[in-house]
Design a protein around this motif. Structure first.
Motif, mmCIF file in Angstrom:
data_model
loop_
_atom_site.group_PDB
_atom_site.id
_atom_site.type_symbol
_atom_site.label_atom_id
_atom_site.label_comp_id
_atom_site.label_asym_id
_atom_site.label_seq_id
_atom_site.Cartn_x
_atom_site.Cartn_y
_atom_site.Cartn_z
ATOM 1 N N PRO A 1 0.674 -10.005 12.862
ATOM 2 C CA PRO A 1 1.947 -9.630 12.232
ATOM 3 C C PRO A 1 1.759 -8.433 11.309
ATOM 4 N N ILE A 2 2.779 -7.601 11.227
ATOM 5 C CA ILE A 2 2.716 -6.397 10.404
ATOM 6 C C ILE A 2 4.064 -6.210 9.714
ATOM 7 N N SER A 3 4.040 -5.722 8.494
ATOM 8 C CA SER A 3 5.282 -5.542 7.742
ATOM 9 C C SER A 3 5.988 -4.266 8.189
ATOM 10 N N HIS A 4 7.277 -4.211 7.884
ATOM 11 C CA HIS A 4 8.040 -3.015 8.246
ATOM 12 C C HIS A 4 7.544 -1.786 7.472
ATOM 13 N N SER A 5 7.043 -2.009 6.260
ATOM 14 C CA SER A 5 6.560 -0.871 5.471
ATOM 15 C C SER A 5 5.231 -0.334 6.013
ATOM 16 N N ALA A 6 4.422 -1.210 6.605
ATOM 17 C CA ALA A 6 3.123 -0.781 7.136
ATOM 18 C C ALA A 6 3.223 -0.275 8.573
ATOM 19 N N ALA A 7 4.322 -0.584 9.227
ATOM 20 C CA ALA A 7 4.449 -0.262 10.653
ATOM 21 C C ALA A 7 4.356 1.235 10.963
ATOM 22 N N PRO A 8 5.028 2.133 10.195
ATOM 23 C CA PRO A 8 4.963 3.562 10.557
ATOM 24 C C PRO A 8 3.547 4.117 10.635
ATOM 25 N N VAL A 9 2.693 3.735 9.690
ATOM 26 C CA VAL A 9 1.309 4.224 9.697
ATOM 27 C C VAL A 9 0.565 3.663 10.904
ATOM 28 N N ALA A 10 0.782 2.374 11.203
ATOM 29 C CA ALA A 10 0.110 1.756 12.340
ATOM 30 C C ALA A 10 0.577 2.368 13.659
ATOM 31 N N LYS A 11 1.852 2.696 13.740
ATOM 32 C CA LYS A 11 2.384 3.299 14.962
ATOM 33 C C LYS A 11 1.817 4.701 15.184
ATOM 34 N N LEU A 12 1.739 5.477 14.120
ATOM 35 C CA LEU A 12 1.172 6.814 14.240
ATOM 36 C C LEU A 12 -0.294 6.747 14.650
ATOM 37 N N ALA A 13 -1.021 5.788 14.087
ATOM 38 C CA ALA A 13 -2.425 5.612 14.467
ATOM 39 C C ALA A 13 -2.546 5.242 15.942
ATOM 40 N N ALA A 14 -1.615 4.421 16.433
ATOM 41 C CA ALA A 14 -1.625 4.035 17.849
ATOM 42 C C ALA A 14 -1.368 5.245 18.740
ATOM 43 N N ALA A 15 -0.463 6.131 18.305
ATOM 44 C CA ALA A 15 -0.177 7.343 19.078
ATOM 45 C C ALA A 15 -1.402 8.256 19.142
#
Length: 236
Positions: free
Chosen positions: A138-152
């Motif tokens: 699980p991941i918070s909405h605030s942490a999601a943007p950084v995790a998504k960019l890292a995935a890209a």
């Protein structure tokens, strides 16, 4: 036994042994050729896999939208995230297109969403097979943007082409956007959250998938495939 008979008998055995040796050589060459063909096919499959884009797919605002359109009535259903019920609304035609791309092995679909930890719920609603996840916890909405960019970045660093559809984490301009699209190996789409992906977005995605002129880079490259072929003695 006369000398003539012994000579004929010896010649017979020589011919028999020669025939057996020729058969063994032919069998060996056949097996070697089969191994070479198998290795060549494996390398070609590896090359096609590396040329297949990875599609980072968000849920809310991309598939789940209040007015999804697509000239047909939307569908609704309940998915459970962290044990809580959420009502989702989507365009069936959009899911049909995505499912078809997956079944054709045209693209690698990978959830990149706060739904990753509960992606089985989304797959159940959309009648999709189990897809890859950018993460599983699980991941918070605030942490999601950084995790998504890292995935890209991870997709591009691994040598794949990138499709990233996200309504809010996806950069549409600026240095991060410029960095991601600099080599022409990334397609970034940020749909309106209320509408989600639309037919014109799918047309753009399909055109990007079909464009094989953009070479992959990273750890596995097209020229590595060609080198491997030469090492196998495949000059066709």
């Amino acid at each position: 036994m006369t000398a003539t008979a012994r000579h004929a008998d010896g010649r017979h055995w020589i011919l028999l042994v020669a025939g057996l040796l020729a058969g063994l050589c032919a069998l060996s060459e056949s097996r070697g050729g089969s191994r070479t063909r198998w290795r060549r096919r494996a390398l070609e499959c590896r090359g096609r896999s590396m040329n297949r884009p990875v599609w980072l797919l968000d849920v809310d605002g991309v598939l789940n939208a209040t007015r999804p359109g697509w000239s047909a009535a939307p569908r609704n259903g309940t998915a459970y995230g962290a044990g809580h019920p959420y009502r989702l609304r989507w365009a069936p035609a959009l899911i049909t297109h995505i499912r078809a791309l997956h079944n054709a092995e045209s693209v690698t679909l990978r959830w990149c969403s706060t739904w990753c930890a509960d992606a089985d719920q989304v797959e159940r609603l959309f009648v999709l097979p189990r897809l890859e996840r950018a993460w599983t916890e699980p991941i918070s909405h605030s942490a999601a943007p950084v995790a998504k960019l890292a995935a890209a970045h991870a997709v591009l660093d691994q040598g794949h082409r990138l499709i990233w559809t996200d309504d809010d984490a996806n950069p549409t301009s600026g240095p991060v956007y410029d960095e991601l699209v600099a080599t022409g190996r990334a397609l970034l789409i940020a749909p309106l959250a209320s509408r989600g992906l639309q037919p014109e977005h799918l047309d753009t995605i399909k055109a990007f998938i079909s464009d094989t002129n953009v070479r992959d880079t990273g750890r596995v490259r097209a020229d590595a495939l060609e080198t491997a072929r030469r090492l196998l003695g495949d000059t066709e």
